[in-house]
Design a protein around this motif. Structure first.
Motif, PDB file in Angstrom:
ATOM      1  N   MET A 199       0.847  -1.179   0.000  1.00 37.11           N
ATOM      2  CA  MET A 199       0.000   0.000   0.000  1.00 37.11           C
ATOM      3  C   MET A 199       0.893   1.243   0.000  1.00 37.11           C
ATOM      4  N   SER A 200       0.544   2.248  -0.760  1.00 37.09           N
ATOM      5  CA  SER A 200       1.321   3.472  -0.838  1.00 37.09           C
ATOM      6  C   SER A 200       0.911   4.444   0.265  1.00 37.09           C
ATOM      7  N   ASN A 201       1.453   5.650   0.208  1.00 35.51           N
ATOM      8  CA  ASN A 201       1.143   6.663   1.223  1.00 35.51           C
ATOM      9  C   ASN A 201      -0.351   6.883   1.361  1.00 35.51           C
ATOM     10  N   GLN A 202      -0.768   7.256   2.552  1.00 29.29           N
ATOM     11  CA  GLN A 202      -2.185   7.491   2.827  1.00 29.29           C
ATOM     12  C   GLN A 202      -2.676   8.829   2.267  1.00 29.29           C
ATOM     13  N   TYR A 203      -1.761   9.771   2.027  1.00 27.86           N
ATOM     14  CA  TYR A 203      -2.184  11.066   1.503  1.00 27.86           C
ATOM     15  C   TYR A 203      -1.013  11.800   0.880  1.00 27.86           C
ATOM     16  N   GLU A 204      -1.320  12.794   0.056  1.00 26.86           N
ATOM     17  CA  GLU A 204      -0.316  13.700  -0.476  1.00 26.86           C
ATOM     18  C   GLU A 204      -0.968  15.048  -0.759  1.00 26.86           C
ATOM     19  N   TYR A 205      -0.214  16.127  -0.498  1.00 24.48           N
ATOM     20  CA  TYR A 205      -0.718  17.475  -0.748  1.00 24.48           C
ATOM     21  C   TYR A 205      -0.714  17.765  -2.243  1.00 24.48           C
ATOM     22  N   VAL A 206      -1.741  18.504  -2.693  1.00 24.93           N
ATOM     23  CA  VAL A 206      -1.910  18.836  -4.106  1.00 24.93           C
ATOM     24  C   VAL A 206      -1.987  20.358  -4.224  1.00 24.93           C
ATOM     25  N   PRO A 207      -1.231  20.970  -5.151  1.00 24.36           N
ATOM     26  CA  PRO A 207      -1.370  22.417  -5.350  1.00 24.36           C
ATOM     27  C   PRO A 207      -2.744  22.756  -5.923  1.00 24.36           C
ATOM     28  N   HIS A 208      -3.253  23.919  -5.572  1.00 25.27           N
ATOM     29  CA  HIS A 208      -4.565  24.341  -6.080  1.00 25.27           C
ATOM     30  C   HIS A 208      -4.576  25.858  -6.205  1.00 25.27           C
ATOM     31  N   ARG A 209      -5.209  26.376  -7.243  1.00 30.01           N
ATOM     32  CA  ARG A 209      -5.210  27.824  -7.508  1.00 30.01           C
ATOM     33  C   ARG A 209      -5.957  28.627  -6.449  1.00 30.01           C
ATOM     34  N   LEU A 210      -6.827  27.996  -5.666  1.00 24.04           N
ATOM     35  CA  LEU A 210      -7.618  28.720  -4.671  1.00 24.04           C
ATOM     36  C   LEU A 210      -7.064  28.591  -3.241  1.00 24.04           C
ATOM     37  N   LEU A 211      -5.891  28.009  -3.077  1.00 27.10           N
ATOM     38  CA  LEU A 211      -5.318  27.894  -1.726  1.00 27.10           C
ATOM     39  C   LEU A 211      -5.212  29.268  -1.080  1.00 27.10           C
ATOM     40  N   ARG A 212      -5.588  29.323   0.187  1.00 27.58           N
ATOM     41  CA  ARG A 212      -5.574  30.560   0.992  1.00 27.58           C
ATOM     42  C   ARG A 212      -6.546  31.621   0.501  1.00 27.58           C
ATOM     43  N   LYS A 213      -7.501  31.220  -0.328  1.00 28.30           N
ATOM     44  CA  LYS A 213      -8.553  32.130  -0.813  1.00 28.30           C
ATOM     45  C   LYS A 213      -9.879  31.775  -0.153  1.00 28.30           C
ATOM     46  N   VAL A 225      -5.458  21.063  -0.116  1.00 27.94           N
ATOM     47  CA  VAL A 225      -6.091  20.036  -0.942  1.00 27.94           C
ATOM     48  C   VAL A 225      -5.207  18.811  -0.816  1.00 27.94           C
ATOM     49  N   ILE A 226      -5.813  17.706  -0.433  1.00 23.70           N
ATOM     50  CA  ILE A 226      -5.043  16.495  -0.162  1.00 23.70           C
ATOM     51  C   ILE A 226      -5.651  15.333  -0.929  1.00 23.70           C
ATOM     52  N   ASN A 227      -4.794  14.609  -1.626  1.00 23.66           N
ATOM     53  CA  ASN A 227      -5.198  13.385  -2.308  1.00 23.66           C
ATOM     54  C   ASN A 227      -5.118  12.275  -1.258  1.00 23.66           C
ATOM     55  N   GLU A 228      -6.273  11.800  -0.814  1.00 23.03           N
ATOM     56  CA  GLU A 228      -6.332  10.848   0.297  1.00 23.03           C
ATOM     57  C   GLU A 228      -6.884   9.507  -0.125  1.00 23.03           C
ATOM     58  N   ASN A 229      -6.356   8.470   0.501  1.00 24.32           N
ATOM     59  CA  ASN A 229      -6.918   7.136   0.361  1.00 24.32           C
ATOM     60  C   ASN A 229      -8.078   7.073   1.347  1.00 24.32           C
ATOM     61  N   VAL A 230      -9.294   7.085   0.846  1.00 21.12           N
ATOM     62  CA  VAL A 230     -10.484   7.139   1.701  1.00 21.12           C
ATOM     63  C   VAL A 230     -11.109   5.766   1.926  1.00 21.12           C
ATOM     64  N   SER A 231     -10.418   4.735   1.495  1.00 19.70           N
ATOM     65  CA  SER A 231     -10.941   3.383   1.634  1.00 19.70           C
ATOM     66  C   SER A 231     -10.783   2.877   3.060  1.00 19.70           C
ATOM     67  N   ASP A 232     -11.759   2.130   3.516  1.00 17.96           N
ATOM     68  CA  ASP A 232     -11.624   1.446   4.803  1.00 17.96           C
ATOM     69  C   ASP A 232     -11.741  -0.065   4.619  1.00 17.96           C
ATOM     70  N   THR A 233     -11.667  -0.503   3.344  1.00 16.84           N
ATOM     71  CA  THR A 233     -11.817  -1.926   3.053  1.00 16.84           C
ATOM     72  C   THR A 233     -10.502  -2.598   2.668  1.00 16.84           C
ATOM     73  N   GLY A 234      -9.423  -1.817   2.526  1.00 17.56           N
ATOM     74  CA  GLY A 234      -8.154  -2.385   2.092  1.00 17.56           C
ATOM     75  C   GLY A 234      -7.916  -2.229   0.602  1.00 17.56           C
ATOM     76  N   ILE A 235      -8.966  -1.950  -0.166  1.00 15.99           N
ATOM     77  CA  ILE A 235      -8.821  -1.665  -1.593  1.00 15.99           C
ATOM     78  C   ILE A 235      -8.700  -0.156  -1.736  1.00 15.99           C
ATOM     79  N   GLU A 236      -7.583   0.297  -2.304  1.00 12.45           N
ATOM     80  CA  GLU A 236      -7.328   1.735  -2.369  1.00 12.45           C
ATOM     81  C   GLU A 236      -8.389   2.464  -3.189  1.00 12.45           C
TER      82      GLU A 236
END
Length: 68
Positions: free
Chosen positions: A1-15, A31-42
């Motif tokens: 399994m890879s990382n649970q999350y990673e930050y993503v740049p977004h044009r509206l940050l801090r707006k 903005v975070i790219n998150e693994n939202v699964s609770d079943t083990g399947i990403e």
């Protein structure tokens, strides 16, 4: 399994943004790219973290954001 999350740049940050699904407004903190699964399947999803006027943060799908 890879990382649970990673930050993503977004044009509206801090707006000031609005969550169109709930109508709530606040400052886009991250903005975070998150693994939202609770079943083990990403299952990855980009979540927006918004800090409302009360100081509490809430999340929504990035597609629900619009500038306020």
């Amino acid at each position: 399994m890879s990382n649970q999350y990673e930050y993503v740049p977004h044009r509206l940050l801090r707006k000031h943004v609005r969550d169109i699904s709930s109508g709530n407004e606040g400052e886009l903190m991250a903005v975070i790219n998150e693994n939202v699964s609770d079943t083990g399947i990403e299952r990855w999803m980009e979540l927006a973290y918004i800090r409302g006027a009360s100081g509490r943060e809430f999340t929504t799908a990035v597609d629900n954001l619009e500038p306020a």
